[in-house]
Design a protein around this motif. Structure first.
Motif, mmCIF file in Angstrom:
data_model
loop_
_atom_site.group_PDB
_atom_site.id
_atom_site.type_symbol
_atom_site.label_atom_id
_atom_site.label_comp_id
_atom_site.label_asym_id
_atom_site.label_seq_id
_atom_site.Cartn_x
_atom_site.Cartn_y
_atom_site.Cartn_z
ATOM 1 N N VAL A 1 1.918 35.827 -6.471
ATOM 2 C CA VAL A 1 1.370 35.263 -7.717
ATOM 3 C C VAL A 1 1.806 33.800 -7.862
ATOM 4 C CG1 VAL A 1 1.447 35.412 -10.242
ATOM 5 C CG2 VAL A 1 1.138 37.493 -8.882
ATOM 6 N N GLN A 2 3.104 33.532 -7.620
ATOM 7 C CA GLN A 2 3.592 32.133 -7.714
ATOM 8 C C GLN A 2 2.824 31.231 -6.744
ATOM 9 O OE1 GLN A 2 7.734 32.354 -6.682
ATOM 10 N NE2 GLN A 2 8.265 33.539 -8.503
ATOM 11 N N SER A 3 2.612 31.729 -5.529
ATOM 12 C CA SER A 3 1.952 30.899 -4.503
ATOM 13 C C SER A 3 0.485 30.674 -4.851
ATOM 14 C CB SER A 3 2.061 31.560 -3.127
ATOM 15 O OG SER A 3 3.391 31.876 -2.846
ATOM 16 N N LEU A 4 -0.164 31.696 -5.391
ATOM 17 C CA LEU A 4 -1.576 31.534 -5.789
ATOM 18 C C LEU A 4 -1.693 30.494 -6.896
ATOM 19 C CD1 LEU A 4 -2.830 35.256 -5.943
ATOM 20 C CD2 LEU A 4 -3.695 33.499 -4.408
ATOM 21 N N GLU A 5 -0.789 30.616 -7.899
ATOM 22 C CA GLU A 5 -0.852 29.684 -9.032
ATOM 23 C C GLU A 5 -0.620 28.258 -8.552
ATOM 24 O OE1 GLU A 5 0.211 31.542 -13.225
ATOM 25 O OE2 GLU A 5 1.860 31.857 -11.826
ATOM 26 N N GLU A 6 0.401 28.102 -7.711
ATOM 27 C CA GLU A 6 0.737 26.748 -7.254
ATOM 28 C C GLU A 6 -0.368 26.164 -6.376
ATOM 29 O OE1 GLU A 6 4.849 26.491 -6.040
ATOM 30 O OE2 GLU A 6 4.378 24.671 -4.884
ATOM 31 N N SER A 7 -1.067 27.022 -5.633
ATOM 32 C CA SER A 7 -2.131 26.533 -4.744
ATOM 33 C C SER A 7 -3.456 26.362 -5.476
ATOM 34 C CB SER A 7 -2.364 27.516 -3.600
ATOM 35 O OG SER A 7 -1.182 27.881 -2.990
ATOM 36 N N GLY A 8 -3.514 26.825 -6.727
ATOM 37 C CA GLY A 8 -4.767 26.692 -7.483
ATOM 38 C C GLY A 8 -5.837 27.667 -7.017
ATOM 39 N N LEU A 9 -5.443 28.799 -6.462
ATOM 40 C CA LEU A 9 -6.418 29.808 -6.063
ATOM 41 C C LEU A 9 -6.753 30.704 -7.256
ATOM 42 C CD1 LEU A 9 -5.921 28.799 -3.175
ATOM 43 C CD2 LEU A 9 -6.021 31.176 -2.419
ATOM 44 N N PRO A 10 -7.918 31.377 -7.227
ATOM 45 C CA PRO A 10 -8.311 32.172 -8.392
ATOM 46 C C PRO A 10 -7.379 33.350 -8.662
ATOM 47 C CG PRO A 10 -10.006 32.240 -6.676
ATOM 48 C CD PRO A 10 -8.930 31.350 -6.173
ATOM 49 N N GLU A 11 -7.248 33.668 -9.939
ATOM 50 C CA GLU A 11 -6.325 34.715 -10.377
ATOM 51 C C GLU A 11 -6.632 36.070 -9.736
ATOM 52 O OE1 GLU A 11 -6.352 35.316 -14.613
ATOM 53 O OE2 GLU A 11 -4.690 36.737 -14.512
#
Ligand code: NAP
Length: 521
Positions: free
Chosen positions: A199-209
């Motif tokens: 979740v942290q990596s997705l948020e930081e990379s700007g990938l969809p939730e």
């Protein structure tokens, strides 16, 4: 405190149905309580996955690679915390946990490299020929596109490399698919720790939730709700034949059937060809011992059956192997269910007509955690083996069935009857291979990976590995779940006919900005 699922970037509902992980070495329940996911959690995770489908599909290879690399770094950075929780939940030693962390981050980086190269999409271009007779030829261009949201079931025997951020998940993301993971009940803390890093990596990379959700709960409830949800377009699974088959059947019965890539059971036959001498037989017994006891025998590539020649050298192999296995101390298996299946499987095997016990630990000795299991070596003749299909059943754990054969024809009879396998290994001299060509040809139709003078347990993660095979090794013999080829399970070919260049995916445009390899007609 009760932990709940991860539904996109939020937490799932707290329900009245909860569970705790059990330390397989002590049998005691661990402190943290986990809430089974609710119907609403399943529904919300599927809605988010659906919403993220198009944004995920339009991400560039570079963007997906950045995310995979960031997650790989985070996993490596969290290795001490992973060791702390995973050793307790699984009983696996620290060195194995560190090794599996490295393998998992390595797999993520491998897919990142594949995406940056970009050629995996298998772009094919047939340019228009308006003057062709008798009919003009249209412009046709094809490439692989993501299949859609994928449900992944965590494996008990690979709590990292085939679980939350493991090979199934990594390959599905790489293909551009959102993933919903069903955690394994034996290691929820490990699953949650990895899930939070995702979740942290997705948020930081700007990938969809909706690119990721993690559900807790029983396979028969949460897992089946996921597989039958109309949003899910493919399933990745590693586990028992009964579990994989149940999910395959469910997926086939849906209004819209979907592919299930289940990696299930394999006894990984080893054939010792007749020309081996005494020293070679001794060496093979050593190697087999190391292979069959690795990870407590709980690898899908564990060699469960060995065909040896009924001669003096063959007897040396048999006796030497049984002696080594007798001395191997019991180890805690991964969870109570696996320990119970192991004991039941051995009890069934020793009852079979013509089966002789060469080594067997006391099955009533379960250790304090109730999960300890020792080794087992059984022996039988080729005639008994061929008459009794029960002897080809996988017994998951450190057990081996030795089968003595008389001649080449016996091996061909075995190969003709053999079910699908992940691997088949041959030990012998190079010069003699030509006299066993028929055996090799037959086994090629039965196994995903053929080995010569090597043991099958280790699975190299690379371009050319095949970790798959005909049923029941998997439910789709065209696939591999390890290596870069695993991405192909979660992509489907799409053809674009007559489109203006600017409306084509970048990979199919005339200028080929990524410089990828393409097949051009
Ligand atoms: P498993 O029982 O097949 O469970 C794997 C996952 O599938 C779990 O999440 C389980 O849910 C779910 N599941 C099982 N049956 C299901 C069904 N009918 N419908 C929906 N979901 C279902 O495998 P395991 O727990 O890893 O180990 C049990 C046995 O599987 C072992 O003794 C061994 O024989 C075999 N195994 C084989 C391999 C291999 O690579 N060949 C690897 C691991 C295990 P729950 O959380 O509710 O259980």
């Amino acid at each position: 405190m009760t932990e709940t699922s991860l539904i996109g970037f939020s937490r799932g509902e707290q329900t009245s149905s909860t569970f705790r992980a059990v330390d397989p070495k002590t049998g005691s329940e661990l402190g943290t309580e986990y809430s089974h996911s609710s119907e609403g959690d399943v529904q919300r995770s599927c809605e988010l996955a659906q919403l993220s489908c198009l944004p995920m599909a339009s991400l560039s290879g570079q963007k997906k690679a950045e995310f995979l690399r960031l997650l790989a770094d985070r996993l490596d950075g969290a290795v001490d915390s992973i060791v702390e929780i995973m050793t307790v939940e699984t009983g696996l030693p620290e060195a194995r946990v560190r090794g599996e962390t490295g393998r998992t981050s390595g797999q993520l980086r491998m897919f990142a490299d594949l995406l940056v190269d970009g050629s995996w999409v298998d772009a094919r271009i047939d340019r228009a020929d308006p003057g062709r007779l008798p009919l003009p030829k249209p412009d046709l261009r094809a490439m692989l596109r993501p299949i859609g949201p994928v449900a992944v079931f965590c494996a008990s025997n690979f709590p990292l490399a085939f679980s939350v951020a493991g090979g199934d998940t990594a390959s599905a993301w790489a293909a551009g698919c959102p993933v919903i993971v069903k955690a394994h009940h034996a290691h929820p803390g490990t699953a949650l720790l990895v899930g939070k890093l995702i979740v942290q990596s997705l948020e930081e990379s700007g990938l969809p939730e909706g690119a990721f959700s993690l559900l807790f709960g029983e396979g028969r409830i949460v897992g089946q709700a996921l597989v039958t949800h109309s949003v899910i377009k493919a399933v990745g699974f590693t586990g028992s034949r009964s579990g994989g088959r149940a999910l395959f059947d469910l997926a086939s019965q849906r209004k819209e059937p979907i592919p299930v890539f289940a990696e299930m059971s394999s006894i990984n036959p080893i054939f010792l060809l007749p020309e081996l001498n005494m020293d070679e037989m001794e060496n093979i017994a050593d190697g087999l011992f190391a292979s069959a006891t690795l990870g407590g025998g709980q690898f899908c590539t564990n060699p469960g059956i060995v065909f040896y020649p009924n001669n003096g050298d063959g007897e040396i192999f048999r006796d030497s192997y049984a002696e080594k296995m007798k001395d191997y101390p019991p180890v805690a298996m991964l969870h109570q269910g696996i320990r119970e299946s192991y004991a039941k499987g051995i009890e069934e095997m020793v009852k079979q007509k013509g089966v002789e016990v060469l080594a067997l630990s006391d099955l009533s000795e379960e250790g304090n955690g109730g999960c300890d299991a020792g080794t087992c070596v059984l022996n039988t003749s080729i005639e008994c083996f061929l008459k009794n299909p029960q002897l080809t059943t996988e017994v998951f754990g450190p057990t081996t069935l030795l089968v003595s054969y008389e001649d080449k024809e016996d091996l061909l009879r075995v190969a003709r009857e053999m079910e699908g396998q992940l691997t088949a290994s041959f030990f012998g001299h190079k010069e003699m291979l030509s006299s066993h060509e028929n055996l090799l040809d037959l086994m090629e139709t039965r196994a995903g990976r053929l080995l010569f003078n090597q043991f099958p347990t280790g699975v190299e993660v690379c371009e050319s590995i095949v970790h798959g095979g005909p049923y029941p090794a998997t439910t789709d013999s065209r696939s591999t779940s390890v290596g870069t080829g695993a991405i192909l399970r979660f992509a489907r070919p799409v053809c674009y006919q007559g489109f203006p260049d600017e409306f084509l995916p970048e990979e199919l445009r005339e200028e080929n900005p990524g410089g990828i390899k393409r097949k051009e007609g």
